[in-house]
Structures are given as C-alpha cells and as structure tokens.
Design a protein around this motif. Sequence first.
Motif, PDB file in Angstrom:
ATOM      1  N   GLY A  58       0.805  -1.225   0.000  1.00 24.81           N
ATOM      2  CA  GLY A  58       0.000   0.000   0.000  1.00 24.81           C
ATOM      3  C   GLY A  58       0.826   1.256   0.000  1.00 24.81           C
ATOM      4  N   ASP A  59       2.075   1.202   0.505  1.00 30.90           N
ATOM      5  CA  ASP A  59       2.939   2.393   0.574  1.00 30.90           C
ATOM      6  C   ASP A  59       3.863   2.522  -0.628  1.00 30.90           C
ATOM      7  N   LEU A  60       3.819   1.585  -1.539  1.00 28.39           N
ATOM      8  CA  LEU A  60       4.756   1.576  -2.664  1.00 28.39           C
ATOM      9  C   LEU A  60       4.141   2.299  -3.856  1.00 28.39           C
ATOM     10  N   ASP A  61       4.783   3.444  -4.218  1.00 28.14           N
ATOM     11  CA  ASP A  61       4.382   4.188  -5.420  1.00 28.14           C
ATOM     12  C   ASP A  61       5.154   3.598  -6.599  1.00 28.14           C
ATOM     13  N   ALA A  62       4.454   2.867  -7.458  1.00 26.65           N
ATOM     14  CA  ALA A  62       5.124   2.124  -8.523  1.00 26.65           C
ATOM     15  C   ALA A  62       5.898   3.040  -9.460  1.00 26.65           C
ATOM     16  N   ALA A  63       5.302   4.144  -9.876  1.00 24.65           N
ATOM     17  CA  ALA A  63       5.966   5.022 -10.842  1.00 24.65           C
ATOM     18  C   ALA A  63       7.220   5.658 -10.249  1.00 24.65           C
ATOM     19  N   ARG A  64       7.127   6.165  -9.018  1.00 24.10           N
ATOM     20  CA  ARG A  64       8.275   6.845  -8.412  1.00 24.10           C
ATOM     21  C   ARG A  64       9.432   5.886  -8.150  1.00 24.10           C
ATOM     22  N   TRP A  65       9.130   4.721  -7.607  1.00 25.43           N
ATOM     23  CA  TRP A  65      10.199   3.781  -7.293  1.00 25.43           C
ATOM     24  C   TRP A  65      10.745   3.096  -8.552  1.00 25.43           C
ATOM     25  N   SER A  66       9.970   3.047  -9.617  1.00 23.29           N
ATOM     26  CA  SER A  66      10.512   2.566 -10.897  1.00 23.29           C
ATOM     27  C   SER A  66      11.582   3.521 -11.408  1.00 23.29           C
ATOM     28  N   ARG A  67      11.295   4.827 -11.284  1.00 19.94           N
ATOM     29  CA  ARG A  67      12.287   5.814 -11.715  1.00 19.94           C
ATOM     30  C   ARG A  67      13.550   5.728 -10.863  1.00 19.94           C
ATOM     31  N   ARG A  68      13.368   5.528  -9.578  1.00 19.07           N
ATOM     32  CA  ARG A  68      14.532   5.437  -8.693  1.00 19.07           C
ATOM     33  C   ARG A  68      15.377   4.202  -9.009  1.00 19.07           C
ATOM     34  N   LEU A  69      14.715   3.106  -9.278  1.00 18.46           N
ATOM     35  CA  LEU A  69      15.469   1.896  -9.630  1.00 18.46           C
ATOM     36  C   LEU A  69      16.209   2.063 -10.951  1.00 18.46           C
ATOM     37  N   LEU A  70      15.576   2.712 -11.931  1.00 18.09           N
ATOM     38  CA  LEU A  70      16.248   2.952 -13.217  1.00 18.09           C
ATOM     39  C   LEU A  70      17.452   3.877 -13.043  1.00 18.09           C
ATOM     40  N   MET A  71      17.298   4.880 -12.174  1.00 22.16           N
ATOM     41  CA  MET A  71      18.438   5.768 -11.899  1.00 22.16           C
ATOM     42  C   MET A  71      19.560   4.997 -11.214  1.00 22.16           C
ATOM     43  N   ALA A  72      19.207   4.084 -10.308  1.00 20.94           N
ATOM     44  CA  ALA A  72      20.222   3.280  -9.645  1.00 20.94           C
ATOM     45  C   ALA A  72      20.932   2.369 -10.644  1.00 20.94           C
ATOM     46  N   HIS A  73      20.174   1.835 -11.610  1.00 24.36           N
ATOM     47  CA  HIS A  73      20.828   1.036 -12.660  1.00 24.36           C
ATOM     48  C   HIS A  73      21.757   1.899 -13.510  1.00 24.36           C
ATOM     49  N   ALA A  74      21.338   3.121 -13.802  1.00 21.26           N
ATOM     50  CA  ALA A  74      22.202   4.020 -14.572  1.00 21.26           C
ATOM     51  C   ALA A  74      23.484   4.344 -13.808  1.00 21.26           C
ATOM     52  N   VAL A  75      23.361   4.506 -12.474  1.00 20.86           N
ATOM     53  CA  VAL A  75      24.555   4.766 -11.656  1.00 20.86           C
ATOM     54  C   VAL A  75      25.498   3.563 -11.684  1.00 20.86           C
ATOM     55  N   SER A  76      24.907   2.329 -11.642  1.00 20.02           N
ATOM     56  CA  SER A  76      25.759   1.147 -11.706  1.00 20.02           C
ATOM     57  C   SER A  76      26.461   1.020 -13.056  1.00 20.02           C
TER      58      SER A  76
END
Length: 506
Positions: free
Chosen positions: A111-129
């Motif tokens: 219920g607390d997971l915003d799919a769109a926002r955390w998808s962007r964060r994960l993609l940014m983390a992949h870009a950092v890797s």
Amino acid sequence: MAVQRSASADKIIVDRTNARRSSEVARAVRRTRDRLAEQVGSPAFERELLKLHAHAMINTVVAMPLLVILIAAAGLTAGMNIELLIWAPLTMLGYAALALVARRVERLGSGDLDAARWSRRLLMAHAVSGIGWIYFVWIACDACGLEPFSVVKAVILLLAIAVTAIIASALQGALVATFALPVIVFAASGTGLSRPVDLLMVFLLIASLPFFTYVAGHFNRSAVMLLAFRSEKDALIAELETAKSMSDEARRRAEEANLAKSRFLASMSHELRTPLNAILGFSEVMATEVLGPLENKTYRGYAQDIHDSGTHLLDLINEILDLSRIEAGRYQLNEEAVALASIVEDCCHLMELRTSNKAIRIVQQFERDLPRLYGDERALRQICLNLLSNAVKFTPSGGEIQVRVGWTAGGGQYLSIRDNGPGIPADEIPVVLSAFGQGSIAIKSAEQGTGLGLPIVRGLVEIHGGTFELRSRLREGTEVIATFPASRVMEALAPLPTAAMGGRRY
C-alpha cells in the motif's frame, strides 16, 4: 421482527447474528473480489513486479561484484594496475547503491509503494551502476600483450549485458539504463580504429543491446504470467476459504439442529408414550369388554379403532426414535451369538397371517449348517420383519417372496428377500432409501407406510459393519440384500471330550 430475522437466517446459510463469523466471511469475500479485480497492467501488478525485481537484485547482490572481482584479478595478473584499482571499487559502489534501493523497495508495504516513483529510482540506480562500465570502456592496457584488447573489453561487456538481462528482467528498461551509455562510449571510441575486428565488436555490442532487451522482455512477460497465475491461485484460495467458512457455519447450524431434534425426540418420547399407554390400555379394555358388555356394537368398533390407531402411532414413535439414535450414533447393540437362519425363519412364521390373506407364498432357501452370527437379535429381527413387511405390502395377491440366507463370497453371511411386485424406478431408489421417502408406487398404494423402514434397516446393517443393497426393476420386482462381514461369523466350537466331563453322559 425476530421471526423475520430467523427466516432470513434459514435462507442464507451464514448466521448473521454471529458477528465474528459474519465478519470473517465478509473479509474473505472482499479479498476474493479484490484479487479477481486485479488484471495485468494494473497498479497492483506493477507493485508486484517491482517487488519481484527488488527481490531478484537482493538475491543476486554478489553476482555482479563477483564478476567485477574476477575481471580485476585477471587484469592484475595481465599487468593492469591503477586502472583496475579505480574501476573495481567504483563499479561495486554503484551496485551497492542499487542493492540499497532494492532493499528499500522490498521492505515497503504494497500500500505504501508508489510504482511510478520507485521505478524511476530503480532505473536511476541502474544508470549509476553503469558508470563503472563506462570507465571500463576507457581503460587501456598497452603492457597487457592482448591483441586486440578492445575485443576482450567487448566480450566482458557482452557477458555483463547478458547477466543483467537475466537478473533485471522484471523491470522494463533496466538493461538499457545500465548499458546504453557504455555501449555508446565503446562505439565512439572504436570508430576511429581501422581493424575489422574492432568494427565487428562495435556492431555486436550495438546489436546485443536490443537483442538482450528482447530476451529480457520475454522474461518480463513470463514474470507477469507468473504473477497472474499466483493471483488466480490466491483468488481460488480465497474462494475456498469463503466456501469453508460458509460450510463450517452450515455444519454448525446442522449440528445444532440435529441436537435440538434429538433433545426434542428424547423429551417427546416420554410425553407421548405416557398418554398412549393409557389410550391403548383403556381401548383394549373397552374393545374386549373386560368390565362388562357394551350394548352398542358401534362403540366396540370405535374402541378397536382407537386401539389400532394408538398401536400404529406407538410403532411410528418407536421407528422415529430408532432412526434418530442410529443417525446420532447412539444405538446400542446388545450383541450375542445368534442363528441368523432361525431368526429369519421365526419372522417368516410371524408374517404367515398377512401372507395367507393375500395368498402369497414364501419360499425359504437356507444354507445348512451355518455358524452363529455375533449380533443384536432384536436388531436382526427388526431388519428381517421390516424387509418382509415391505415385500408383503407390494407383492400382488398370489405372488411369491423368496427368502434366502447363506454364505457370502468373503466368508460372511447374507439375508436376501425378493418379491415379484411392481418394482421401483431407478431414479426413485435414492428417495425410498431416505428418511420418510416414498416412491410413486408406494404413494399410490393403499397400504402407505411412514418411509422409515428401509433407512432403519440400512442403518442397523451398517452398525453391524455390513452392507445394504437394493436391486429393483420395473414390473419384475425388488430384491434387498443385507450382508454381514466375516468378522461377525463365529467359528463352531469343538465338542468337549467325554473324559473332560468325568466320563459322565448327559
């Protein structure tokens, strides 16, 4: 209002007066509807995919750092120093940041997971890797002795792309976010080279990115299908929980109703039998004119009718009580060694008056030298009399009833009673075997019964551990077979020797 609520509770199995059970059923129904409302592409599925991706990244958190360590070890062996000492920590730091973001996603509730926002964060983390792989592309090694070194870098980069495509397939775009810039940088650095092998490596890397993206898409669709199947499974489980809750409630109410019925019958048996005994006694005294003659013959007839009706009512009460005890499992058997053939023969003699009035012939076929049976004599007589009564009732005048007693194939004993009456339709056999059930022929018959005889017989046979079978064909007759297991057949005792009794003869 109370009567109306009771009627509603009877129509709807769930007891609405029980708040706890009703709330449990309501929650189960709500969970079922929520699961069934989830479709592929809904926010619920997006959240599940994010959690699945985060779980995969955490479980394989050592995979990519291990690959980096192996590459660094090989490079150090080949003579590369300062470049690898910078690249390896930088790359592992990027994957550590990705693991931290994935851990945060996994710990968040649905219920607390915003799919769109955390998808962007994960993609940014992949870009950092992917920054570490950009630096890896710029590394040069003139002292390594590897010709050409760009081929080695391309192969390593292809291996990293393939591993990432498998691990990060649950998140669309993760592969492109990680390796798009490294591939572009590699292509830009290799365009000035004239060697065909370098151009081939550039082409393979550029082609590998959409290829492995396509492969990752297939893995992603498989993950979506897995989630869909899991959702359907959860929905079915919720439906089963709902059905179980309703079944438990129905069983509870049935048990309460059965207990109330048993209590009612137990109390009413005494209340009904007490006045019936007085009615039967006084009517018999009046009908037999024990205290003096009745001048009016009509009164004597009425007294006899009262006695007959009371006897019939008493028999009905006894049958209901017997059936109630059988269904409740409280019928107590008074077991002893009895001769089944003798009991059946006595019952046939008792029915001679009724059979002679209808000119019915009873044919007895008993196997000889049958050992005794360990059972309740009263119950066995009741079985035989009920079956004979039914046979006499439906056998036409001048008909024949076959009564057989003998061995079964398994070493037990059986009782078979067959008539040549009108028979029972196949679809009515379950009806006549149920309590108070009567077939169409019995309803049209002049001698209607209560419909309790066959259920009582079947119950008494099953209490003895036997089986009950009814075979019937229209216009040919009916056969009822009651079998008793071999465990109830007693072995014949050997006669005592004369010496054991002191040589005396009796």
